[in-house]
Write a protein that holds these residues in place. Structure first.
Motif, PDB file in Angstrom:
ATOM      1  N   PRO A  29      15.752   6.971  17.680  1.00 51.85           N
ATOM      2  CA  PRO A  29      16.132   7.898  16.600  1.00 51.85           C
ATOM      3  C   PRO A  29      16.615   7.143  15.368  1.00 51.85           C
ATOM      4  N   GLY A  30      16.264   7.658  14.198  1.00 51.16           N
ATOM      5  CA  GLY A  30      16.723   7.056  12.953  1.00 51.16           C
ATOM      6  C   GLY A  30      16.120   5.695  12.648  1.00 51.16           C
ATOM      7  N   ALA A  31      14.940   5.388  13.184  1.00 49.19           N
ATOM      8  CA  ALA A  31      14.313   4.084  12.951  1.00 49.19           C
ATOM      9  C   ALA A  31      13.979   3.910  11.474  1.00 49.19           C
ATOM     10  N   GLU A  32      14.226   2.713  10.945  1.00 47.39           N
ATOM     11  CA  GLU A  32      13.929   2.422   9.546  1.00 47.39           C
ATOM     12  C   GLU A  32      12.423   2.375   9.331  1.00 47.39           C
ATOM     13  N   THR A  33      12.006   2.745   8.115  1.00 48.69           N
ATOM     14  CA  THR A  33      10.577   2.739   7.806  1.00 48.69           C
ATOM     15  C   THR A  33      10.208   1.701   6.751  1.00 48.69           C
TER      16      THR A  33
ATOM     17  N   MET B  48      11.746  -3.452  14.027  1.00 49.25           N
ATOM     18  CA  MET B  48      11.336  -2.151  13.497  1.00 49.25           C
ATOM     19  C   MET B  48      10.175  -1.573  14.290  1.00 49.25           C
ATOM     20  N   LEU B  49       9.206  -2.426  14.660  1.00 51.28           N
ATOM     21  CA  LEU B  49       8.059  -1.939  15.416  1.00 51.28           C
ATOM     22  C   LEU B  49       8.486  -1.476  16.803  1.00 51.28           C
TER      23      LEU B  49
ATOM     24  N   VAL C 229       0.840  -1.187   0.000  1.00 50.08           N
ATOM     25  CA  VAL C 229       0.000   0.000   0.000  1.00 50.08           C
ATOM     26  C   VAL C 229       0.878   1.239   0.000  1.00 50.08           C
ATOM     27  N   LEU C 230       0.393   2.282  -0.639  1.00 49.12           N
ATOM     28  CA  LEU C 230       1.137   3.530  -0.703  1.00 49.12           C
ATOM     29  C   LEU C 230       0.895   4.333   0.561  1.00 49.12           C
ATOM     30  N   GLY C 231       1.869   5.143   0.946  1.00 49.55           N
ATOM     31  CA  GLY C 231       1.705   5.956   2.139  1.00 49.55           C
ATOM     32  C   GLY C 231       2.904   5.835   3.058  1.00 49.55           C
ATOM     33  N   ALA C 232       2.738   6.360   4.263  1.00 51.56           N
ATOM     34  CA  ALA C 232       3.869   6.464   5.182  1.00 51.56           C
ATOM     35  C   ALA C 232       3.979   5.298   6.154  1.00 51.56           C
ATOM     36  N   ALA C 233       3.156   4.269   6.032  1.00 52.50           N
ATOM     37  CA  ALA C 233       3.189   3.165   6.983  1.00 52.50           C
ATOM     38  C   ALA C 233       4.498   2.399   6.876  1.00 52.50           C
ATOM     39  N   PRO C 234       5.189   2.145   7.992  1.00 56.08           N
ATOM     40  CA  PRO C 234       6.402   1.311   7.958  1.00 56.08           C
ATOM     41  C   PRO C 234       6.072  -0.087   7.443  1.00 56.08           C
TER      42      PRO C 234
END
Length: 336
Positions: A314-318, A305-306, A152-157
């Motif tokens: 800080p700097g967590a991967e998405t 990641m969660l 899905v498109l968007g900002a969800a990790p």
């Protein structure tokens, strides 16, 4: 009942230090002191009171793993060994960081919100999410979440796989072995889903040979042992193809079984490539050529990641995209 203060008194440190060690946040505590604290916890048979912890800190240390992939009345999610390997990776990573896992199948927003409200979950890992009202509602709630097997498109990790490349590698191998009529078998294809990507890669490989899939060569079904075996029996009735790409190893194994029941041999009559490279790929007869991925590692990375989101690291991967490769065994015949 033994408390954190009792442990702290026995070791000679503050209750905060003991609490940090228990929660896995012991960055400033020496290894020797961590071992002393853990030894006291074992010797004094300390058990954390999760309910009390949740009330005091407004955190439950529980992560919900939500299956939105199959109907509620289907056992396909738990029949597929892929999900067992994925859950194993998630649970191990959560356990190592002091979190607990709750597994739930949910197909509507009210049930999801009820779960969040009643259990005060710290975060969510969701599988099989497509663009829908459910996903739109998910974006509006405050609980951190992460998607697995979704585009899905968007900002969800998200933790993704080279799914398009995997579909390409499977079809390319069959084409290189001389096959020109290749069937595509997998769950129903949804736009921006895993199968959408694998089918795209499959079509990419065919296009390199001037071919395109016929609608009658694409089979969609919910993955399960009985469904897969029944499909194999149906495919045995066709003689106008020489190879199959099955988008999951359990699906490939079922198809092989059904073909065998109907008197068709693999790979002498029909070649087949699977996807995942789970243990079942080495238990089929013949052993299955398949696209390899590290499912357990993917589950671990998703949990890590969660947790980084939950703890605001800080700097967590998405977005992580994990690699695939083709593993050749005995289920493909060279007919050149």
């Amino acid at each position: 009942m033994v408390t954190i203060k009792d442990i702290a008194s026995a070791v000679g440190v503050s209750a905060t230090t003991v609490s940090n060690v228990i929660r896995g946040n012991a960055g400033r505590v020496s290894p020797e002191m961590i071992e002393r604290i853990n030894a006291a916890i074992r010797d004094m048979h300390y058990t954390p009171n999760l309910s009390a912890r949740a009330l005091v800190s407004s955190t439950s240390h529980i992560v919900g793993v939500i299956n939105h992939l199959v109907p509620l009345d289907s056992g396909g999610f738990f029949q597929d060994p892929f999900h067992g390997a994925l859950l194993a990776g998630i649970e191990q990573a959560l356990r190592e960081r002091g979190y607990y896992m709750m597994m739930r199948t949910i197909d509507n927003t009210p049930e999801l919100m009820s779960l969040l409200n009643n259990w005060n979950l710290d975060g969510l890992i969701l599988t099989g999410i497509f663009p829908s009202d459910f996903y739109t509602d998910l974006l509006t709630q405050p609980t951190p979440f992460l998607l697995v097997d979704s585009y899905v498109l968007g900002a969800a990790p998200q933790v993704r796989l080279e799914d398009r490349r995997g579909g390409y590698l499977a079809a390319k191998h069959l084409l290189e072995m001389g096959h020109r009529r290749v069937l595509f078998c997998g769950p129903p294809i949804h736009e921006h889903g895993v199968l959408w990507e694998r089918y795209g890669g499959f079509c990419d490989a065919l296009a390199e040979y001037g071919l395109s899939p016929q609608p009658s060569d694409v089979y969609g079904l919910e993955i399960g042992i009985e469904q897969s075996t029944a499909l194999g029996r149906r495919l045995a009735e066709r003689t106008d193809y020489t190879a199959i790409f099955a988008t999951a190893d359990i699906l490939a194994a079922g198809i092989i079984s059904g073909l065998n029941e109907a008197g068709r041999r693999v790979p002498e009559d029909v070649s087949i490539v699977g996807f995942d490279d789970l243990n079942i790929a080495r238990l089929t007869s013949p052993q299955l050529t398949t696209v390899h991925q590290d499912v357990t590692l993917r589950g671990s990375r998703a949990a890590e990641m969660l947790i980084a989101q939950i703890e605001k690291a800080p700097g967590a991967e998405t977005v992580i995209t994990m690699p695939v490769r083709l593993v050749q065994r005995q289920s493909v015949l060279d007919i050149r």
